[in-house]
Design a protein around this motif. Structure first.
Motif: not given
Lengths: 909, 438
Positions: A320-326, A338-339, A357-361
């Motif tokens: 379910e990792i996607k639901v933890f995307f910020v 979430k991170l 994702e992380l790069k985006e953050y």
């Protein structure tokens, strides 16, 4: 009608006016007045002086007015206990009212009036209300028992209210059951050992029935209570689970979380192979995800709990990792949580998405969040080996942005990547070095220095880089200083100079800044390195450049026993803080800690509840990184402290004791021997050349044939010769002075050294020094006067006639008052009584008597100082665990701690 | 348990303060004001620990509601209670504002006394609360004994959400399927995450104590039915298209959860008036009503060119409404020129965004906006973070594909049957967080 006007009263005579109004004949006027009083009370004004007037308004059949008066009573009864009694009659009367709402109101309010005198009047009405025909009154009375227990626990027990409360668990009305459960749970918390709730299969069944019918809040009380039950076998556990799982679809997130808590606990009891176990795991995931579509505050609570669940049972949410995307609009507290969970769930399967994702953050605005995102990239690299290369290049991209805090954070994580994958990515070092100047945070500076030291042989200008840091050595933080020291030693060992001479100068100039640091760790480390290097560079190399263990993947896991305890507190504040309740609840230290149920019939039940069940793999992964407090690991630079927060517990048990202790691995033991050997052989540098215009003095103190000596080596490191030497001591604790002038008669030529032995006696002026054995010395030559100080080892003051008569010893020992007795334990000393006394005798500490009590050897010892002070001691030796008691005469007050530590030192050697 | 509850205005002045436990002193009120409301830094957590005292807070417009405790309370329960408290207050006096709270402070104290006893939440259903806590406050005296016991049994009873003896001349039901579709898309058009969170909201005006049964095209049920059916193949082919996979759902407390767990049927006795029957979440086969295609080009250091295309992706016969596209602009924007094919677009400097509004748009259509953004030169080294382009819209269908199959009403005591009930069903799909990175 608007009530806001009551908030706007102002003038001075306000209280007086209110008083008049409260006594007005008209009902309406009185009600208005009480409203004004309540408004004043809300904003914090003191209206307690109106107590009698307000209580007068209580006798009314107007329910609204009555409620207002009650509200006032609850607030002020405590400050006016005598007048509060005036209200009792009215309460008792109301408890007989035909209207159940009024009966309940009376019993509810009475419990809130926390005045001891009132409580006794409360008992009878309460007893009646507990058996009232109306469920609304009964459910209110149930809570009232908890209130009363809070005021007077003894009375509640004496009056048998606990039994009545227990009876209510079988009540036909679900809300009465729920409130009774809540009250009993609270009361039983203050009696941890009593089985107040009496959770037996029968009662559990009643609770499960009520669970289906009561309000959402009642369901929470019941579920929280159920989670404390330990089913007797897996069958019972499963049948409870089956009846709890429907709650996972409740709209109230607290009901869901409490149900999750019950299931997480009972999962421990189910056999892992069973179908039901796996179905249950599958059922847990969707409701947890659904919690994230709630309001942000609930999301936060849910995320903190998911963080625990993911550590305990990673399989539940691994898909379910996607639901933890910020999300861009998430509040910051949700983003940070979430991170954290994203990293925990990162795996080879999803790493590409996670990295994107992380790069985006890392380009967002909030500094904390960006830093955490950068750190997360590093953790991904360490966790998923296949992604390491991509992570490193992402980090390099981020470094190119030149955003200061991003660069610094990136360098810190790159250091950890190097520790996980040594010799793999050093090609990027050049880029890192370009950013040297922009680093202003200790963490980042230390990381950079570590990298330079570790890869010194591949960086052409490593020495220049380190020197640039060395200039401001004293302004750096300890962390940077320690790292710098180690890096310099590494650099030296990796690029050794040809001649002995060069060695000397290099190490001396570079290590010496640490010698005059106030920080004992830093100074000691400096000395150890320096002695290690000047004795045996080969060994030094083996020790300092030894291969280091790799860091492990997961670095900030919660310590397993704590994790298990927190799982038992899912949904509660403890799970939000990630701390056990006794860390933040006052007066809860006596409360026993909760732990997960133990599976029956499993083999390893004897050890601890933790090792049962699937927690084991996590445990193993944990122990690789030595923690920050591990002095020895640190000394050898196995580690600069873990990259992120390691559980506190582990670092606390480490300390100086271990430094001298056994139980260390062989490498460390070897090192310790070198250390002690050096300490006894090698003189200390008292006056470094840099401080004394080229004159270096090193030396030791010793005692030979009853005479004290100061053995010194004078070395001329300047370019001109030195003459006209003289020496003088400052006043000191033992009155030490030289007996002869300094026996240096010839000029000291450049790079020449001379050894002198200066006899001492103790007839000089006395002044107490701090520390006691400190000696300040002035040395003069043709160039200047120099000052230095050194510590005189105490054993040179122990005179040869320190053996006391047996009888005198016995008499003196008895006379010593208890308050002058000191006791200290030496840990892990594997010497027997005879060797100890032999060793001590060499230092003029004499054994007067020896006896054996209950398998322990007791040694009685005496010693005498040059100033005539006697010190008596008792040494108790138990195999592996000697207990050491120092007793001393009353006239020696201050120096005990130093003496003690010195004695300890001697007995160790 | 909950030790106390405070309500503050935006300045930190206390409007309501109710303390339930002795361990909470008056200084707790000030501690929260000083450390949270007046704190300079943005709030970093809804739970704050000050001097071993824990504070939970939620904010409604500029009103702060705070719960304080010194014990290890159920944190989720505290927040759920605060939300419920807001709902109850809203249903009594409308918007939660400083004025309304001051105007109704006596009522609020009365409510707090009823729904929170010694820090334990009690019945908080507005339906039953309104039967005995009224703004007149005098109802108690005029009730008969039967009425009183009816109230108490309702407040404490199994069906606390509905009172007996409700009568309507016309039995009517309104059923709204409200969905919000959430999307996060990469600039290249890859779906990073998408989900629908839906709610089934009902307004029921039914007499007596009716028993209701609600059915939808839930994949699990339809597959079950399909298996029992005659032609397995046919059943699958229809269900494959028409049924949806629901990831998870939660229900109003009136729904019998154990029945849902065992048979997956949704049966309940409905509250009177408006309520939310269920919430659900789906992630599979979502119809994304709009696709946003961004193109951002930096021309030198002082100019940006932005082109955004939106495409509607649903039946041409349907109309989307209230379409709004929000294109963020850098902070140093000095001027913007916009050209759009349809609707109106404006640069809103205060919001740092170009807002493009279209009233209506049919399915399978396309529209485009292009903008030139002039930038002031800055020496700020930090690059512009490029927040995502977000979209708002409303469509007359359920993006999850959910369909209501039936809603049956049974009332055995009164003589009306399922056929006599007039039922209305409506589907509304709205944008949740619908973002495309650029």
């Amino acid at each position: 009608m608007t009530d806001s006007k009551y908030f706007t009263t102002n003038k001075k005579g306000e209280i007086f006016e209110l008083k008049a109004e409260l006594n007005n004949e008209k009902k309406e006027k009185r009600k208005e007045a009480v409203k004004k009083v309540i408004a004043a009370m809300t904003v914090g004004k003191d209206v307690s002086s109106l107590f009698p007037d307000v209580v007068n308004c209580m006798q009314t059949d107007n329910l609204e007015l009555k409620k207002l008066v009650y509200l006032y009573l609850m607030n002020y009864a405590k400050s006016q206990p005598d007048m509060a009694i005036m209200a009792v009659n009215s309460f008792v009367k109301d408890c007989e009212d035909p209207n159940p709402l009024i009966r309940a109101l009376a019993v509810r309010t009475m419990g809130c009036i926390r005045v001891d005198k009132i409580t006794e009047y409360l008992c009878e009405p309460l007893r009646k209300c507990l058996k009232d025909e109306d469920p609304y009154v009964r459910k209110t009375a149930a809570v009232c028992v908890a209130k009363l227990h809070d005021i007077n626990a003894q009375m509640v027990e004496d009056q048998g209210f606990l039994d009545s409360l227990r009876d209510l668990i079988a009540d036909s009305n679900p809300m009465v059951v729920a409130n009774a459960v809540a009250a009993l749970s609270e009361i039983s918390e203050s009696h941890p050992n009593s089985n107040l709730l009496d959770l037996n299969p029968q009662n559990i069944n009643k609770l499960l029935t009520a669970l289906n019918e009561c309000t959402e809040w009642g369901q929470i009380f019941i579920l929280d209570c159920l989670s404390n039950y330990n089913p007797k076998d897996e069958r019972e556990a499963q049948s409870i689970c089956e009846r709890v799982t429907p709650r996972l679809s409740h709209a109230n997130s607290a009901v869901v979380l409490s149900a999750v808590k019950v299931l997480m606990k009972f999962l421990e009891l189910l056999p892992k192979e069973s179908d039901y176990y796996n179905t249950l795991l599958k059922k847990l995931s969707p409701p947890l995800v659904t919690l994230l579509s709630g309001e942000p505050e609930v999301q936060y609570v849910a995320l903190r709990n998911i963080n625990l669940i993911v550590q305990k049972r990673p399989e539940i949410l691994k898909q379910e990792i996607k639901v933890f995307f910020v999300k861009y609009n998430d509040p910051i507290y949700v983003k940070l949580e979430k991170l954290d969970i994203m990293i925990r769930l990162a795996s080879q399967a999803n790493i590409a998405q996670v990295l994107a994702e992380l790069k985006e953050y890392a380009t967002e605005v909030d500094v904390d969040f960006v830093r955490k995102a950068v750190r997360a990239i590093g953790r991904c690299a360490i966790k998923v080996e296949q992604s390491a290369e991509r992570c490193v290049s992402t980090l390099l991209d981020l470094i190119q942005t030149k955003v200061n805090y991003v660069v610094q954070e990136a360098i810190v994580v790159i250091r950890d990547i190097f520790r996980k994958y040594p010799n793999k990515y050093e090609s990027i070092i050049a880029t890192l070095c370009e950013n040297l100047d922009s680093l202003d945070e200790p963490d980042a500076r230390a990381a950079m220095i570590w990298i330079v030291g570790e890869y010194a042989e591949r960086i052409d200008n490593a020495d220049e880089l380190l020197e640039s840091f060395l200039e401001g050595f004293h302004d750096e933080s300890t962390q940077v200083q320690l790292t710098l020291l180690t890096a310099i030693v590494k650099l030296f060992l990796k690029k050794p100079s040809e001649t002995q001479e060069e060695t000397h100068t290099y190490t001396h100039t570079n290590i010496s800044p640490s010698f005059d640091s106030d920080n004992p760790d830093l100074r000691d480390r400096g000395y150890i390195y320096w002695r290690l290097l000047s004795t045996d560079p080969v060994t030094a190399k083996e020790v300092v450049l030894s291969e280091k263990p790799l860091i492990s993947e997961e670095t900030d896991l919660i310590e397993p026993t704590l994790l298990d305890e927190l799982i038992c507190h899912i949904g509660s504040l403890a799970s939000v803080y990630h701390k056990p309740p006794n860390a933040f609840v006052e007066g809860s230290h006596g409360i026993h800690r909760k732990h997960l149920p133990i599976q029956h019939g499993s083999i390893d039940t004897g050890e601890s509840p933790v090792s049962a069940g699937p927690a084991a793999p996590i445990e193993q992964a944990q122990s690789v990184i030595p923690s920050q407090g591990d002095l020895l690991g640190d000394l050898l630079n196995l580690d600069l402290g873990p990259p992120v927060n390691v559980p506190q517990q582990s670092s606390m048990q480490m300390g100086a004791v271990d430094l001298l202790g056994g139980g260390l691995d062989s490498l460390v033991t070897v090192c310790m021997f070198i250390f002690l050997y050096l300490l006894s052989l090698f003189p200390q540098i008292w006056l470094p050349a840099v401080k004394a215009k080229g004159l270096e003095i090193s030396g030791t103190f010793s005692r030979r044939q009853g005479q004290m000596y100061m053995d010194m080596t004078f070395t001329n490191k300047a370019l001109q010769h030195m003459t006209d030497f003289a020496i003088q001591f400052n006043k000191n604790s033992f009155g030490v002075i030289p007996t002869t002038p300094l026996p240096i008669h010839t000029p000291l030529m450049p790079s020449q050294s001379i050894e002198v032995s200066l006899p001492l006696n103790t007839i000089g002026p006395v002044m107490k020094m701090d520390p006691l054995n400190n000696l300040q010395v002035a040395v003069k030559n043709n160039i200047d006067v120099f000052y230095f100080s050194g510590l005189i080892p105490l054993n040179i003051f122990f005179v040869e006639d320190g053996k006391m008569e047996r009888q005198v010893f016995l008499a003196t020992w008895k006379d010593i008052p208890n308050e002058n007795e000191l006791q200290y334990q030496i840990k892990e000393c594997h010497l027997n009584a005879d060797t100890v006394s032999g060793k001590l005798q060499n230092d003029n500490i004499y054994t007067i008597a020896k006896r054996n009590v209950e398998g322990q050897d007791m040694l009685y010892q005496s010693l005498k100082l040059t100033n005539g002070i006697w010190i008596l001691a008792e040494l108790r030796i138990q195999p592996g665990n000697p207990n050491y008691t120092v007793k001393h005469p009353p006239n020696l007050n201050s120096p005990n701690s130093e003496l003690r530590s010195h004695l300890l030192f001697l007995s160790e050697v | 348990m909950i030790g106390g509850l405070f309500i503050y205005n935006h300045k930190g002045e206390v409007l309501i303060s109710r303390v339930y436990r002795d361990d909470i002193g008056r200084n707790a009120v000030d501690a929260f004001r000083v450390n949270v409301i007046h704190a300079r830094q943005q709030v970093r957590s809804p739970v704050t620990n000050i001097a071993r005292t824990s504070f939970f807070h939620v904010k409604r417009s500029n009103i702060w509601l705070a719960v304080v405790t010194k014990q290890n309370v159920n944190a989720a329960m505290v927040f759920e209670f605060l939300y419920k408290m807001c709902d109850v207050m809203a249903s009594y006096f409308g918007k939660i504002s400083e004025e309304n709270i001051k105007n109704n402070f006596v009522l609020i104290y009365e409510l707090l006394d009823e729904i929170l006893d010694f820090g334990y939440p009690q019945n908080s259903e507005t339906g039953s609360l309104k039967t005995f806590i009224t703004q007149q406050g005098i109802k108690g005296q005029h009730q008969t004994k039967e009425e009183q016991s009816q109230i108490t049994s309702q407040v404490t009873g199994q069906i606390g959400w509905r009172r007996e003896g409700i009568k309507y001349r016309r039995n009517e039901l309104f059923l709204d399927v409200l969905e919000s579709v959430n999307l996060l898309m990469s600039p290249q058009g890859q779906v990073l995450s998408a989900h629908v969170s839906g709610r089934v909201v009902m307004k029921s005006y039914l007499s007596g104590m009716p028993e209701c049964k609600f059915g939808m095209n839930d994949k699990i049920i339809i597959d079950k039915a399909g298996k029992g059916g005659v032609t397995n193949e046919a059943g699958k082919s229809t269900s494959g298209k028409q049924s949806i996979a629901i990831d998870d759902c939660t229900f109003n407390q009136c729904v019998r959860l154990s029945k849902f767990d065992s048979e997956r049927s949704i049966s309940f006795i409905p509250p009177d008036g408006e309520y939310e029957l269920m919430r659900y979440r789906t992630t599979k086969d979502i119809i994304l009503p709009f696709r946003v295609i961004p193109l951002v080009r930096e021309v030198g250091r002082t100019k940006l060119e932005v082109k955004v295309v939106i495409k509607s992706n649903f039946k041409p016969s349907l109309l989307a409404q209230k379409i709004e596209v929000r294109i963020p602009t850098p902070l140093n924007t000095s001027g913007v020129q916009v050209i759009c094919m349809k609707g109106k677009a404006k640069y809103k400097a205060s919001e740092n965004a170009i807002v493009w509004k279209i009233k209506r748009m049919a399915g399978m259509k396309e529209s485009q906006i292009s903008a030139e953004i002039e930038l002031l030169p800055t020496n700020d080294k930090k690059k512009w973070a490029r927040p995502p382009i977000s979209m708002n819209f409303e469509v007359p269908f359920a993006p999850s594909g959910l369909k209501v199959r039936y809603l049956k009403v049974f009332e055995s005591k009164l003589n009306y049957s399922d056929h006599d009930v007039i039922k209305w069903v409506r589907y509304i799909g709205r944008s949740g967080i619908y973002e495309t990175r650029c």
